[in-house]
Motif scaffolding. Structure first.
Motif, short mmCIF file in Angstrom:
data_model
loop_
_atom_site.label_atom_id
_atom_site.label_comp_id
_atom_site.label_asym_id
_atom_site.label_seq_id
_atom_site.Cartn_x
_atom_site.Cartn_y
_atom_site.Cartn_z
N GLN A 124 5.65 -27.45 3.53
CA GLN A 124 6.30 -28.64 4.09
C GLN A 124 5.32 -29.64 4.68
OE1 GLN A 124 9.22 -27.63 7.00
NE2 GLN A 124 9.93 -29.71 7.30
N ARG A 125 4.28 -29.17 5.37
CA ARG A 125 3.36 -30.08 6.08
C ARG A 125 1.93 -30.00 5.54
NH1 ARG A 125 6.99 -31.54 9.61
NH2 ARG A 125 8.40 -29.99 10.45
N LEU A 126 1.77 -29.36 4.38
CA LEU A 126 0.43 -29.20 3.83
C LEU A 126 0.16 -30.24 2.74
CD1 LEU A 126 0.18 -25.30 3.67
CD2 LEU A 126 -0.48 -26.86 5.52
N ASN A 127 -1.11 -30.34 2.39
CA ASN A 127 -1.56 -31.31 1.40
C ASN A 127 -1.24 -30.79 0.00
OD1 ASN A 127 -2.95 -33.04 -0.30
ND2 ASN A 127 -4.84 -33.02 0.89
N PRO A 128 -0.39 -31.49 -0.78
CA PRO A 128 -0.05 -30.98 -2.12
C PRO A 128 -1.22 -30.97 -3.08
CG PRO A 128 0.85 -33.19 -1.77
CD PRO A 128 0.32 -32.73 -0.44
N ARG A 129 -2.31 -31.65 -2.72
CA ARG A 129 -3.51 -31.58 -3.56
C ARG A 129 -4.29 -30.29 -3.31
NH1 ARG A 129 -3.40 -37.03 -1.94
NH2 ARG A 129 -3.16 -38.49 -3.68
N VAL A 130 -3.99 -29.62 -2.21
CA VAL A 130 -4.65 -28.36 -1.87
C VAL A 130 -3.73 -27.18 -2.13
CG1 VAL A 130 -5.69 -27.01 0.01
CG2 VAL A 130 -6.07 -29.49 -0.11
N VAL A 131 -2.47 -27.33 -1.75
CA VAL A 131 -1.50 -26.24 -1.86
C VAL A 131 -0.42 -26.63 -2.86
CG1 VAL A 131 0.10 -24.76 -0.59
CG2 VAL A 131 -1.92 -25.68 0.57
N ARG A 132 -0.29 -25.86 -3.91
CA ARG A 132 0.73 -26.19 -4.91
C ARG A 132 1.55 -24.95 -5.25
NH1 ARG A 132 -3.98 -25.72 -8.11
NH2 ARG A 132 -3.72 -24.37 -9.93
N THR A 133 2.78 -25.20 -5.68
CA THR A 133 3.70 -24.13 -6.05
C THR A 133 3.83 -24.08 -7.56
OG1 THR A 133 4.94 -24.45 -4.00
CG2 THR A 133 6.04 -23.25 -5.76
N VAL A 134 3.81 -22.88 -8.11
CA VAL A 134 3.98 -22.67 -9.54
C VAL A 134 5.25 -21.86 -9.75
CG1 VAL A 134 3.02 -21.61 -11.62
CG2 VAL A 134 1.50 -22.73 -9.97
N ALA A 135 6.20 -22.46 -10.49
CA ALA A 135 7.45 -21.77 -10.84
C ALA A 135 7.68 -22.00 -12.33
CB ALA A 135 8.61 -22.32 -10.01
N LEU A 136 7.17 -21.11 -13.13
CA LEU A 136 7.19 -21.31 -14.58
C LEU A 136 8.56 -21.02 -15.16
CD1 LEU A 136 3.78 -19.73 -15.69
CD2 LEU A 136 4.29 -22.10 -15.07
N PRO A 137 8.96 -21.78 -16.18
CA PRO A 137 10.23 -21.49 -16.87
C PRO A 137 10.06 -20.29 -17.80
CG PRO A 137 9.10 -23.29 -17.96
CD PRO A 137 8.26 -22.94 -16.75
N ALA A 138 11.11 -19.96 -18.52
CA ALA A 138 11.02 -18.88 -19.50
C ALA A 138 9.96 -19.24 -20.54
CB ALA A 138 12.38 -18.68 -20.18
N PRO A 139 9.24 -18.25 -21.05
CA PRO A 139 8.17 -18.54 -22.00
C PRO A 139 8.71 -19.16 -23.29
CG PRO A 139 8.58 -16.19 -21.89
CD PRO A 139 9.36 -16.81 -20.79
N SER A 140 7.92 -20.08 -23.86
CA SER A 140 8.28 -20.70 -25.13
C SER A 140 8.03 -19.70 -26.26
CB SER A 140 7.45 -21.96 -25.35
OG SER A 140 6.07 -21.61 -25.50
N ASP A 141 8.47 -20.06 -27.46
CA ASP A 141 8.23 -19.18 -28.61
C ASP A 141 6.74 -18.99 -28.83
OD1 ASP A 141 10.92 -18.90 -29.03
OD2 ASP A 141 11.05 -20.48 -30.56
N ARG A 142 5.95 -20.04 -28.60
CA ARG A 142 4.50 -19.93 -28.78
C ARG A 142 3.91 -19.00 -27.72
NH1 ARG A 142 -0.15 -22.45 -26.83
NH2 ARG A 142 -1.86 -22.55 -28.36
N GLU A 143 4.35 -19.17 -26.46
CA GLU A 143 3.81 -18.35 -25.38
C GLU A 143 4.15 -16.87 -25.56
OE1 GLU A 143 3.70 -21.49 -21.63
OE2 GLU A 143 5.60 -20.54 -22.18
#
Length: 305
Positions: free
Chosen positions: A101-120
């Protein structure tokens, strides 16, 4: 500083503090838009939680410490990965939101990947997660992670048993590789009871602001509660390694779970104050011949509120 300037500064700081608290209240409203009947049932099941003033006081203190942690990570070029796992509606997103909430998004980022694609699906299983790993001076929060294979993919039949066993064989060494590369890896499992998950699903069904969070996959997780439990127990037993242990967060009380998780996370790092450049506000250059252009009114957002 003249008295009137000092008074104006105090008024501005007070307004800023109110804005900050308003932001907190807006986030907290996500837990409050309920039918009165569900609210009554929920309160009976839970009893009193931590008082709101006490909760906000603790949260703001912890968030100020998170800023110090962030500065320490940047200064020392640390690489941090924090994994958040747990059943659907266990509170992973809530604690991630309070951390960032109060952190720098250039330093702290969230990764929430979707379901894998056919290639993945044809790639090495860990391949799609690797590009999201941090460089020096970064913190990455995984809202679900490669542990999908040991949980939802296994229970829902998206991965074969051979693939699951390969995952259990590979993941300890994969995580040891990450740690050897200098990544600080932290893994949290948010634990809630059967009854609590059912209550939260009911809230999502009846709360128009939360219905988007409820997917057909979530509903299947209710049907397969016991299968998820067995999968979780085996996952924790086989992937709890000294280099990257699991930490379980009891999550039935959302507010306490958030505070406890953030406090625990801070305690895992030897962070401290780092040198900071002095920041001062320079005087604006004033040009007496400059005239501000008058822009057409249609460029402005209508003042409806």
């Amino acid at each position: 500083m003249p008295d009137e300037d000092h008074s104006a500064a105090e008024d501005w700081l007070e307004a800023e503090l109110k804005d900050t608290l308003d932001e907190d209240y807006e986030i907290e409203l996500e837990d409050a838009v309920l039918s009165m009947k569900i609210r009554e049932i929920y309160r009976e099941a839970h009893g009193p939680s931590i008082p709101r003033p006490e909760y906000f006081h603790a949260l703001l203190h912890l968030q100020s410490e998170l800023i110090r942690l962030q500065d320490w990570v940047v200064h020392n070029r640390e690489k941090v990965v924090v994994i958040f796992e747990g059943r659907d509606s266990a509170g992973k997103g809530g604690v991630i939101k309070r951390i960032t909430q109060r952190l720098n998004p250039r330093v702290v980022r969230t990764v929430a990947l979707p379901a894998p694609s056919d290639r993945e699906k044809t790639q090495w299983y860990f391949q799609r997660y690797v590009p999201h790993l941090p460089a020096g001076g970064e913190i990455v929060l995984f809202d679900r992670s490669w542990y999908n294979r040991a949980g939802v993919e296994r229970v829902m039949g998206f991965a074969s048993e051979d693939q699951v066993q390969d995952f259990f064989h590979d993941v300890p060494e994969f995580e040891r590789m990450l740690v050897r590369s200098g990544i600080r890896l932290v893994k949290y499992w948010f634990s809630i009871t059967d009854e609590e998950q059912q209550m939260r699903f009911l809230i999502r069904i009846h709360d128009p602001l939360k219905q988007w969070k409820l997917s057909p996959m979530d509903l299947q997780s209710r049907v397969r509660w016991e299968q998820y439990t067995k999968a979780k127990e085996e996952m924790l037993a086989r992937t709890n390694i000294p280099e990257a242990p699991w930490y379980i967060v009891p999550g039935n009380d959302k507010k306490r779970a958030r505070l406890n998780c953030i406090d625990h996370l801070l305690g895992l790092f030897p962070y401290g104050d780092v040198p900071q450049e002095d920041v001062s506000l320079t005087e604006r250059v004033f040009n007496p011949d400059y005239e501000r252009a008058v822009l057409p009114p249609e460029l402005y957002v209508p003042p409806k509120y």
